[in-house]
Scaffold this motif. Structure first.
Motif, mmCIF file in Angstrom:
data_model
loop_
_atom_site.group_PDB
_atom_site.id
_atom_site.type_symbol
_atom_site.label_atom_id
_atom_site.label_comp_id
_atom_site.label_asym_id
_atom_site.label_seq_id
_atom_site.Cartn_x
_atom_site.Cartn_y
_atom_site.Cartn_z
ATOM 1 N N VAL A 81 13.488 -9.109 -20.677
ATOM 2 C CA VAL A 81 12.172 -9.701 -20.995
ATOM 3 C C VAL A 81 11.881 -9.570 -22.489
ATOM 4 C CG1 VAL A 81 9.677 -9.422 -20.671
ATOM 5 C CG2 VAL A 81 11.194 -9.393 -18.682
ATOM 6 N N ILE A 82 12.177 -8.352 -23.044
ATOM 7 C CA ILE A 82 11.906 -8.094 -24.469
ATOM 8 C C ILE A 82 12.774 -8.986 -25.354
ATOM 9 C CG2 ILE A 82 12.118 -6.353 -26.309
ATOM 10 C CD1 ILE A 82 11.225 -4.260 -24.148
ATOM 11 N N LYS A 83 14.052 -9.117 -24.999
ATOM 12 C CA LYS A 83 14.958 -9.958 -25.796
ATOM 13 C C LYS A 83 14.519 -11.426 -25.766
ATOM 14 C CE LYS A 83 19.143 -7.164 -25.639
ATOM 15 N NZ LYS A 83 20.500 -7.037 -25.108
ATOM 16 N N GLU A 84 14.096 -11.875 -24.589
ATOM 17 C CA GLU A 84 13.630 -13.271 -24.463
ATOM 18 C C GLU A 84 12.395 -13.505 -25.338
ATOM 19 O OE1 GLU A 84 13.130 -13.851 -20.263
ATOM 20 O OE2 GLU A 84 15.264 -14.207 -19.905
ATOM 21 N N ALA A 85 11.478 -12.514 -25.320
ATOM 22 C CA ALA A 85 10.261 -12.624 -26.148
ATOM 23 C C ALA A 85 10.623 -12.610 -27.628
ATOM 24 C CB ALA A 85 9.311 -11.467 -25.823
ATOM 25 N N TYR B 112 12.272 -13.444 -33.798
ATOM 26 C CA TYR B 112 12.601 -12.132 -34.402
ATOM 27 C C TYR B 112 14.010 -12.168 -35.009
ATOM 28 C CZ TYR B 112 13.681 -7.121 -34.717
ATOM 29 O OH TYR B 112 14.052 -5.879 -35.163
ATOM 30 N N GLN B 113 14.126 -11.663 -36.253
ATOM 31 C CA GLN B 113 15.429 -11.608 -36.933
ATOM 32 C C GLN B 113 16.069 -10.243 -36.663
ATOM 33 O OE1 GLN B 113 16.943 -14.143 -38.990
ATOM 34 N NE2 GLN B 113 15.386 -15.302 -37.862
ATOM 35 N N TYR B 114 17.185 -10.257 -35.921
ATOM 36 C CA TYR B 114 17.885 -9.000 -35.636
ATOM 37 C C TYR B 114 18.527 -8.467 -36.905
ATOM 38 C CZ TYR B 114 17.481 -10.062 -30.658
ATOM 39 O OH TYR B 114 16.996 -10.330 -29.397
ATOM 40 N N ARG B 115 18.469 -7.148 -37.056
ATOM 41 C CA ARG B 115 19.090 -6.513 -38.232
ATOM 42 C C ARG B 115 20.593 -6.761 -38.247
ATOM 43 N NH1 ARG B 115 18.055 -0.420 -38.238
ATOM 44 N NH2 ARG B 115 18.013 -0.830 -36.012
ATOM 45 N N THR B 116 21.158 -6.846 -37.057
ATOM 46 C CA THR B 116 22.616 -6.998 -36.955
ATOM 47 C C THR B 116 22.937 -8.433 -36.564
ATOM 48 O OG1 THR B 116 22.451 -6.204 -34.697
ATOM 49 C CG2 THR B 116 23.060 -4.592 -36.349
ATOM 50 N N ALA B 117 22.297 -9.388 -37.251
ATOM 51 C CA ALA B 117 22.497 -10.797 -36.931
ATOM 52 C C ALA B 117 23.983 -11.138 -36.957
ATOM 53 C CB ALA B 117 21.751 -11.672 -37.940
ATOM 54 N N GLY B 118 24.416 -11.843 -35.907
ATOM 55 C CA GLY B 118 25.817 -12.245 -35.820
ATOM 56 C C GLY B 118 26.728 -11.172 -35.256
ATOM 57 N N MET C 31 6.303 -20.253 -46.288
ATOM 58 C CA MET C 31 7.378 -19.456 -45.667
ATOM 59 C C MET C 31 6.833 -18.743 -44.430
ATOM 60 S SD MET C 31 9.671 -16.573 -47.560
ATOM 61 C CE MET C 31 10.838 -15.609 -46.640
ATOM 62 N N ALA C 32 7.595 -18.825 -43.335
ATOM 63 C CA ALA C 32 7.138 -18.224 -42.072
ATOM 64 C C ALA C 32 7.049 -16.714 -42.200
ATOM 65 C CB ALA C 32 8.095 -18.596 -40.949
ATOM 66 N N LYS C 33 6.028 -16.161 -41.589
ATOM 67 C CA LYS C 33 5.830 -14.704 -41.605
ATOM 68 C C LYS C 33 6.909 -14.029 -40.751
ATOM 69 C CE LYS C 33 2.356 -11.219 -40.674
ATOM 70 N NZ LYS C 33 1.115 -10.929 -39.934
ATOM 71 N N LYS C 34 7.461 -12.901 -41.271
ATOM 72 C CA LYS C 34 8.509 -12.165 -40.558
ATOM 73 C C LYS C 34 7.946 -11.553 -39.271
ATOM 74 C CE LYS C 34 12.004 -8.641 -41.256
ATOM 75 N NZ LYS C 34 12.430 -7.493 -42.056
ATOM 76 N N VAL C 35 8.647 -11.756 -38.177
ATOM 77 C CA VAL C 35 8.218 -11.198 -36.880
ATOM 78 C C VAL C 35 8.692 -9.748 -36.784
ATOM 79 C CG1 VAL C 35 8.378 -11.407 -34.366
ATOM 80 C CG2 VAL C 35 8.325 -13.462 -35.791
ATOM 81 N N THR C 36 7.757 -8.830 -36.530
ATOM 82 C CA THR C 36 8.086 -7.400 -36.437
ATOM 83 C C THR C 36 8.204 -6.961 -34.977
ATOM 84 O OG1 THR C 36 5.767 -6.771 -36.379
ATOM 85 C CG2 THR C 36 6.805 -6.909 -38.559
ATOM 86 N N MET C 37 8.750 -5.754 -34.804
ATOM 87 C CA MET C 37 8.822 -5.184 -33.447
ATOM 88 C C MET C 37 7.419 -4.980 -32.887
ATOM 89 S SD MET C 37 11.890 -2.393 -33.318
ATOM 90 C CE MET C 37 13.572 -2.816 -33.754
ATOM 91 N N GLN C 38 6.482 -4.635 -33.771
ATOM 92 C CA GLN C 38 5.098 -4.432 -33.337
ATOM 93 C C GLN C 38 4.509 -5.724 -32.791
ATOM 94 O OE1 GLN C 38 3.338 -1.298 -33.338
ATOM 95 N NE2 GLN C 38 2.183 -2.613 -31.938
#
Length: 344
Positions: free
Chosen positions: A38-42, A48-54, A1-8
């Motif tokens: 730039v941050i959103k593109e990265a 990164y999984q957004y908390r408010t997906a969708g 399972m892929a590791k969750k990408v954090t803001m850090q």
């Protein structure tokens, strides 16, 4: 399972602070549009999984602040009710509310609360007056701001206000309809814009009815103290048959002083005040007053702030809420001219 990408992880990837990443992804101010892009593109690149997906970023839970002076918060019956309705409306809209009282020291030293300084709120409500310079410093942060029960020509912010002029006009017109031609005014018109506006409404009602306001019956720097009111009343050569007071405290004091002098209320003098606070109801007789819907104040303030946060470039708006005449035992038909003077 892929590791969750954090803001850090995004912060490390771009070699910037985690706080900047948080501000960019939550849609909060504090980062430029270029940086946000730039941050959103990265974030998308790293998965990164957004908390408010969708959902749009605008549906993120908003944080709003409410501040007032220690003085305003001490008037619990009036401002307390506005604050409670503010909290209720914020909760209903899924907002988090942060509250802070502003002491004289913070005001004098122009120190802003940390949540304003670091822009951790999306919008701000200012209850009553603090100081014009202090409020303008807050507005200069760019945080959308709505004033409650205060405005000033040099403060560029939305405001939720009582229609003080028309409210006072209604009160004084009520006295005129009862046959009163000599009507006094009690209030410190320099204390707040509300009291100035109530004085203007008083004069408007008199002039519309062809009555010239008499200077000797206007106490324009009245202090809410027994001695202040007593000295003024004792110094009159002749008393008017009715009084309009800018608040219930002054109405209570006038009513008490006239009765001490043997002037019967409402048989020889009528009294009308403003706000519908406890003192208008505790007075004997109970005082006719202008009622304000305090719960509506809070509701409309949060409503306006929600709109302002989404429409930052729209013109400044002031919303005037109506005041309603509440007739009680302190007003009656004007007495005959022989009863108009002092009882002594």
């Amino acid at each position: 399972m892929a590791k969750k990408v954090t803001m850090q992880a995004i912060a490390d990837y771009l070699n910037i602070s985690k706080n900047s990443v948080s501000q960019a992804l939550s849609g909060k101010p504090g980062v430029s549009e270029e940086t946000r892009k730039v941050i959103k593109e990265a974030a998308d690149k790293l998965g990164y999984q957004y908390r408010t997906a969708g959902k749009n970023l605008s549906t993120e839970r908003k944080n709003i602040g409410l501040i007032a002076s220690d003085f305003a918060f001490s008037h619990r019956q009036f401002f307390g009710e506005i604050y409670l309705s503010t909290e209720k409306e914020a909760t209903k809209r899924g907002m988090d509310l942060t509250i802070q009282s502003i002491s004289s020291r913070l005001k004098d030293e122009m120190i802003l609360p940390s949540f304003i300084e670091n822009k951790s709120v999306d919008g701000l409500l200012i209850l009553s007056h603090i100081s014009t310079d202090y409020i303008n410093k807050i507005i200069s942060t760019g945080i959308p701001t709505v004033l409650i029960d205060h405005h000033d020509p040099i403060i560029q912010a939305d405001a939720i206000l009582t229609n003080n002029r028309f409210g006072a006009y209604t009160a004084v017109n009520h006295l005129i309809e009862l046959g009163h031609q000599s009507i006094g005014f009690i209030g410190d018109i320099t204390f707040s814009p509300s009291y100035q506006e109530r004085w203007e409404g008083y004069k408007l009602a008199l002039r519309k009815n062809g009555i010239e306001p008499a200077k000797e019956w206007m106490f324009l720097d009245a202090k809410e103290e027994e001695s202040s009111i007593g000295s003024f009343i004792d110094g009159l050569n002749e008393s008017p048959t009715a009084w309009f007071c800018v608040n219930d405290g002054l109405g209570f004091l006038i009513s008490s002083k006239l009765q001490q002098k043997g002037i019967k209320i409402p048989d020889q003098a009528s009294v009308v005040s403003f706000d519908n606070g406890q003192l208008s109801q505790l007075s004997t007789p109970k005082i006719t007053t202008m009622g304000i819907d305090l719960a509506l104040y809070g509701k409309k303030a949060v409503e306006q702030l929600s709109w302002r946060m989404e429409n930052k470039e729209e013109p400044i708006t002031e919303l005037l809420l109506p005041a309603t005449l509440i007739k009680r035992e302190s007003t009656a038909k004007a007495p005959h001219a022989s009863l108009a003077g002092n009882s002594h």
